[in-house]
Design a protein around this motif. Sequence first.
Motif, short mmCIF file in Angstrom:
data_model
loop_
_atom_site.label_atom_id
_atom_site.label_comp_id
_atom_site.label_asym_id
_atom_site.label_seq_id
_atom_site.Cartn_x
_atom_site.Cartn_y
_atom_site.Cartn_z
N ARG A 56 0.83 -1.20 0.00
CA ARG A 56 0.00 0.00 0.00
C ARG A 56 0.87 1.25 0.00
N VAL A 57 1.91 1.27 0.84
CA VAL A 57 2.80 2.43 0.91
C VAL A 57 3.51 2.63 -0.42
N LEU A 58 4.01 1.54 -1.01
CA LEU A 58 4.69 1.65 -2.30
C LEU A 58 3.76 2.14 -3.40
N THR A 59 2.52 1.67 -3.38
CA THR A 59 1.54 2.09 -4.39
C THR A 59 1.29 3.58 -4.29
N VAL A 60 1.04 4.06 -3.08
CA VAL A 60 0.77 5.49 -2.88
C VAL A 60 1.99 6.31 -3.28
N TYR A 61 3.17 5.86 -2.91
CA TYR A 61 4.42 6.56 -3.24
C TYR A 61 4.58 6.68 -4.75
N ASN A 62 4.40 5.57 -5.46
CA ASN A 62 4.56 5.58 -6.92
C ASN A 62 3.49 6.41 -7.61
#
Length: 144
Positions: A56-62
């Motif tokens: 989830r964190v990586l998705t939001v970051y990207n």
Amino acid sequence: MASLKASELRTKPKNELVKQLTALKSELSELRVAKVCGGAPAKLAKIKVVRKSIARVLTVYNQTQKSKLREMLKNKKYLPKDLRAKKTRAIRRRLTKGEEYQRIVAQPLSDKSGPASRKFQKRMTLRAAKKAANFPPRKYALKA
């Protein structure tokens, strides 16, 4: 650590997201060590939650990175391929609505015949034109 919500993550700045990501990754490595050592079932069940939180964190970051890039390159002539509209290959090669019809201005035969007529001719892509020229519609002779 409880499950994270994407809406809460979107409000955080980039450096906070990176910190949270490193914390989650270290927690995951600890949980994996506990799994090998024969830890409590609660810790084993938490592995899935932490993995989903990392995703989830990586998705939001990207997503935020891409949206900032799009905003920055909005009025440029060319966009990088990963920022262009995906659609399908056929749709990308299709003529746009503006390109589909071409206005043809027919010249009047004489000065007395009135104003020039305006007609529209449907245009084709280069590939469609070659196909039409090389493979004309078949003509069948019917037996009576």
